[in-house]
Design a protein around this motif. Structure first.
Motif, PDB file in Angstrom:
ATOM      1  N   PRO A  45       1.016  -0.983   0.249  1.00 22.92           N
ATOM      2  CA  PRO A  45      -0.108   0.267  -0.107  1.00 22.92           C
ATOM      3  C   PRO A  45       0.902   1.126   0.130  1.00 22.92           C
ATOM      4  O   PRO A  45       0.415   1.919  -1.098  1.00 22.92           O
ATOM      5  N   THR A  46       1.841   1.397   0.484  1.00 20.17           N
ATOM      6  CA  THR A  46       2.785   2.744   0.969  1.00 20.17           C
ATOM      7  C   THR A  46       3.571   2.104  -0.542  1.00 20.17           C
ATOM      8  O   THR A  46       3.471   3.928  -1.019  1.00 20.17           O
ATOM      9  N   THR A  47       4.163   1.897  -1.244  1.00 27.63           N
ATOM     10  CA  THR A  47       4.539   1.936  -2.717  1.00 27.63           C
ATOM     11  C   THR A  47       4.254   2.248  -3.450  1.00 27.63           C
ATOM     12  O   THR A  47       3.840   3.385  -4.253  1.00 27.63           O
ATOM     13  N   ILE A  48       2.028   1.886  -3.599  1.00 26.57           N
ATOM     14  CA  ILE A  48       1.497   1.867  -4.602  1.00 26.57           C
ATOM     15  C   ILE A  48       1.034   3.527  -4.434  1.00 26.57           C
ATOM     16  O   ILE A  48       1.334   3.971  -5.325  1.00 26.57           O
ATOM     17  N   HIS A  49       1.680   4.158  -3.099  1.00 25.84           N
ATOM     18  CA  HIS A  49       0.660   5.444  -2.467  1.00 25.84           C
ATOM     19  C   HIS A  49       2.658   6.306  -2.808  1.00 25.84           C
ATOM     20  O   HIS A  49       2.154   7.309  -3.570  1.00 25.84           O
ATOM     21  N   LYS A  50       3.415   5.589  -2.967  1.00 26.97           N
ATOM     22  CA  LYS A  50       5.198   6.646  -3.315  1.00 26.97           C
ATOM     23  C   LYS A  50       5.045   6.536  -4.935  1.00 26.97           C
ATOM     24  O   LYS A  50       5.295   7.332  -5.686  1.00 26.97           O
ATOM     25  N   ARG A 101      -4.356   0.083  -7.842  1.00 30.06           N
ATOM     26  CA  ARG A 101      -5.186   1.363  -7.368  1.00 30.06           C
ATOM     27  C   ARG A 101      -5.257   0.994  -5.887  1.00 30.06           C
ATOM     28  O   ARG A 101      -5.987  -0.226  -5.117  1.00 30.06           O
ATOM     29  N   LEU A 102      -5.366   2.421  -5.133  1.00 30.93           N
ATOM     30  CA  LEU A 102      -5.746   1.817  -2.911  1.00 30.93           C
ATOM     31  C   LEU A 102      -7.226   2.664  -3.122  1.00 30.93           C
ATOM     32  O   LEU A 102      -8.259   2.305  -4.335  1.00 30.93           O
ATOM     33  N   THR A 103      -7.689   1.001  -2.433  1.00 31.78           N
ATOM     34  CA  THR A 103      -9.388   1.487  -1.449  1.00 31.78           C
ATOM     35  C   THR A 103      -9.197   2.227  -0.523  1.00 31.78           C
ATOM     36  O   THR A 103      -8.092   2.328   0.244  1.00 31.78           O
ATOM     37  N   PRO A 104      -9.948   2.759  -0.158  1.00 33.34           N
ATOM     38  CA  PRO A 104     -10.253   3.122   0.968  1.00 33.34           C
ATOM     39  C   PRO A 104      -9.621   2.204   2.125  1.00 33.34           C
ATOM     40  O   PRO A 104      -9.133   2.682   3.204  1.00 33.34           O
ATOM     41  N   LEU A 105      -9.936   0.948   1.927  1.00 31.79           N
ATOM     42  CA  LEU A 105      -9.056  -0.094   2.907  1.00 31.79           C
ATOM     43  C   LEU A 105      -7.057  -0.242   3.152  1.00 31.79           C
ATOM     44  O   LEU A 105      -6.824  -0.143   3.959  1.00 31.79           O
ATOM     45  N   SER A 106      -7.162   0.169   1.906  1.00 30.09           N
ATOM     46  CA  SER A 106      -5.513  -0.280   1.327  1.00 30.09           C
ATOM     47  C   SER A 106      -5.139   1.352   1.677  1.00 30.09           C
ATOM     48  O   SER A 106      -3.505   1.349   2.526  1.00 30.09           O
ATOM     49  N   ARG A 107      -5.870   2.531   1.565  1.00 28.47           N
ATOM     50  CA  ARG A 107      -5.137   3.845   2.067  1.00 28.47           C
ATOM     51  C   ARG A 107      -4.610   3.629   3.563  1.00 28.47           C
ATOM     52  O   ARG A 107      -4.390   4.719   3.683  1.00 28.47           O
ATOM     53  N   VAL A 108      -5.594   3.499   4.585  1.00 25.06           N
ATOM     54  CA  VAL A 108      -5.502   2.948   5.810  1.00 25.06           C
ATOM     55  C   VAL A 108      -3.988   2.555   6.366  1.00 25.06           C
ATOM     56  O   VAL A 108      -3.872   2.341   7.609  1.00 25.06           O
ATOM     57  N   LEU A 109      -3.594   1.810   4.904  1.00 29.53           N
ATOM     58  CA  LEU A 109      -2.009   0.945   5.299  1.00 29.53           C
ATOM     59  C   LEU A 109      -1.022   1.329   4.872  1.00 29.53           C
ATOM     60  O   LEU A 109       0.198   0.925   5.228  1.00 29.53           O
ATOM     61  N   VAL A 110      -1.869   2.749   5.131  1.00 28.66           N
ATOM     62  CA  VAL A 110      -0.511   3.514   4.245  1.00 28.66           C
ATOM     63  C   VAL A 110       0.757   3.783   5.268  1.00 28.66           C
ATOM     64  O   VAL A 110      -0.369   4.727   6.100  1.00 28.66           O
ATOM     65  N   HIS A 111       1.748   3.311   5.265  1.00 27.32           N
ATOM     66  CA  HIS A 111       2.566   3.691   6.464  1.00 27.32           C
ATOM     67  C   HIS A 111       3.955   4.584   5.951  1.00 27.32           C
ATOM     68  O   HIS A 111       4.274   5.416   5.501  1.00 27.32           O
ATOM     69  N   GLY A 112       3.827   5.852   7.117  1.00 31.94           N
ATOM     70  CA  GLY A 112       4.594   6.658   7.210  1.00 31.94           C
ATOM     71  C   GLY A 112       4.341   8.137   6.554  1.00 31.94           C
ATOM     72  O   GLY A 112       5.344   8.843   6.076  1.00 31.94           O
ATOM     73  N   VAL A 113       2.498   8.626   6.185  1.00 32.59           N
ATOM     74  CA  VAL A 113       2.794   9.338   6.311  1.00 32.59           C
ATOM     75  C   VAL A 113       1.948  10.334   7.660  1.00 32.59           C
ATOM     76  O   VAL A 113       1.147   9.299   8.520  1.00 32.59           O
ATOM     77  N   ALA A 115      -0.349  13.028   8.558  1.00 30.16           N
ATOM     78  CA  ALA A 115      -1.459  13.827   8.882  1.00 30.16           C
ATOM     79  C   ALA A 115      -2.790  13.102  10.201  1.00 30.16           C
ATOM     80  O   ALA A 115      -2.544  12.485  11.025  1.00 30.16           O
ATOM     81  N   ASP A 116      -2.937  14.592  10.552  1.00 28.66           N
ATOM     82  CA  ASP A 116      -4.340  14.306  11.883  1.00 28.66           C
ATOM     83  C   ASP A 116      -4.831  13.155  11.557  1.00 28.66           C
ATOM     84  O   ASP A 116      -5.242  12.867  12.496  1.00 28.66           O
ATOM     85  N   GLU A 117      -5.167  13.124  10.975  1.00 31.36           N
ATOM     86  CA  GLU A 117      -6.360  11.967  10.866  1.00 31.36           C
ATOM     87  C   GLU A 117      -6.398  10.818   9.907  1.00 31.36           C
ATOM     88  O   GLU A 117      -7.446   9.609   9.452  1.00 31.36           O
ATOM     89  N   HIS A 118      -4.759  10.632   9.811  1.00 28.71           N
ATOM     90  CA  HIS A 118      -4.677   9.771   9.335  1.00 28.71           C
ATOM     91  C   HIS A 118      -3.749   8.368  10.197  1.00 28.71           C
ATOM     92  O   HIS A 118      -2.576   9.034  11.285  1.00 28.71           O
TER      93      HIS A 118
END
Length: 369
Positions: A45-50, A101-113, A115-118
């Motif tokens: 998930p983090t890799t797809i985000h990056k 692509r990321l889904t809402p589920l995999s977005r909460v698995l993105v690490h190292g970001v 943000a107040d709400e993450h």
């Protein structure tokens, strides 16, 4: 004379084939869990985000530094995780490669970001799919057969000799202990911004609040940011408080909620009571009742917990029941229905309660002295 066994009803051909497919699914669901764990350990998930939020199989193989020979196997893993909703996929690339692509589920698995709400749920996944938790679940049948005096230890405690989230857990495995506590913190802090948006009125007018088992104060700081006049105290064990940031915003108190809760207008129990038996919950709630003023003076206990029931639909209900199984296997706690909660409130000396709002699988409950 022995009773004759009843005749077994023979399914139709269609029912038999469906039963076989259902048997495969239910017997092999653990592979989806292990696939999710694998994705988290590889940091997919983090890799797809990056990579900008979308990645092809070659992109992922390269970015993850995996041997090219493993690319077809990675594709098979991603296919399962796409089917289960962890990721999404389409065929929009010019090369014809499937894009993930990321889904809402995999977005909460993105690490190292930051943000107040993450609050990354990476460690929650790693904790609940760990070998220690899996071994406890594997031993369920033996645990059921064992004649044990009350209070009954969880399968986890029975197998490993120590409870989870205990001072002794680090002796069992210090890495598991660390991951479990990180997973617990992430789990507890996820969604506080949603709570403030959806039912922030429960905090309006309050002058003081004690957050029981509030950890490092993440939730308390979010409350103070939204309501600067609110004086927040975090109560937690000494080993937790000693690591809390000293910023002058939150008052930290080291203690045990079974023995004392700092006095305040309101007390909050956010994802706390499901770890404890009914008897222990009554003790905790009684301490909370002693810490607050009368209802006329604004006294109340704010509880954020699962309220088990099918009204939210089959997916949410299944999630609630699986969380109850998680409690049964790893703790002495339980997820409760509204009727269960009502009985606890009465036993602890409260006069009334109100379910303020249902938020996903959880509810916000106000309980009045």
């Amino acid at each position: 004379m022995a009773a004759q066994a009843p005749t077994l009803e023979v399914p139709t051909d269609a029912e038999l084939l469906q039963a076989q497919a259902d048997l495969w699914r239910h017997s092999l669901y653990y592979l989806t869990s292990m696939g999710l764990r694998c994705a988290v350990e590889l940091e997919i998930p983090t890799t797809i985000h990056k990579l900008g939020g979308v990645a092809s199989l070659p992109d992922l193989t390269s970015a993850l530094c995996l041997p090219p020979v493993k690319m077809p196997f990675l594709g098979r893993l991603m296919r399962v995780l796409v089917t289960s909703g962890v990721f999404a996929a389409d065929d929009a690339s010019e090369s014809g490669e499937e894009l993930y692509r990321l889904t809402p589920l995999s977005r909460v698995l993105v690490h190292g970001v930051v943000a107040d709400e993450h609050h990354s749920q990476k460690y929650f996944v790693l904790a609940v799919t760990s070998s220690h938790c899996a071994e406890a679940a594997f031993g369920l049948a033996d645990w059921f057969k064992k004649d044990t005096e009350a209070p009954v230890p969880s399968p986890f405690e029975d197998m490993h000799g120590v409870p989870v989230f205990d001072d002794r857990t680090a002796v069992l495995d210090k890495d598991f202990d660390a991951v479990s506590n990180q997973g617990l913190a992430a789990h507890d802090n996820l969604g506080i911004a949603t709570i403030l948006r959806e039912c922030g009125d429960i905090f309006k007018g309050l002058q003081s609040l004690t957050d029981c088992c509030g950890g490092d104060g993440t939730t308390a700081r979010a409350l103070v940011k939204a309501y600067p006049h609110l004086k927040c105290t975090v109560l937690d064990l000494p080993k937790v408080i000693v690591k809390a940031p000293v910023d002058g915003v939150i008052n930290y108190v080291a203690g045990d909620l079974f023995h004392t809760v700092p006095s305040s207008q309101a007390v909050m129990l956010k994802l706390v009571l499901h770890f404890w038996s009914d008897e222990d919950c009554v003790k905790i709630l009684a301490q909370c009742r002693n810490a607050i003023p009368s209802r006329e003076e604004g006294g109340k206990v704010i509880i954020i917990e699962i309220v088990v029931g099918p009204s939210l639909g089959p997916i949410m209900f299944e999630a609630q029941l699986l969380m109850d199984m998680l409690m049964m296997v790893n703790t002495r706690g339980v997820q409760r229905s509204e009727n269960d909660w009502s009985k606890l409130f009465v036993k602890a000396g409260f006069t009334d309660y109100k379910i303020v709002k249902k938020l996903g699988a959880r509810c916000v409950i106000e309980v009045y002295p």
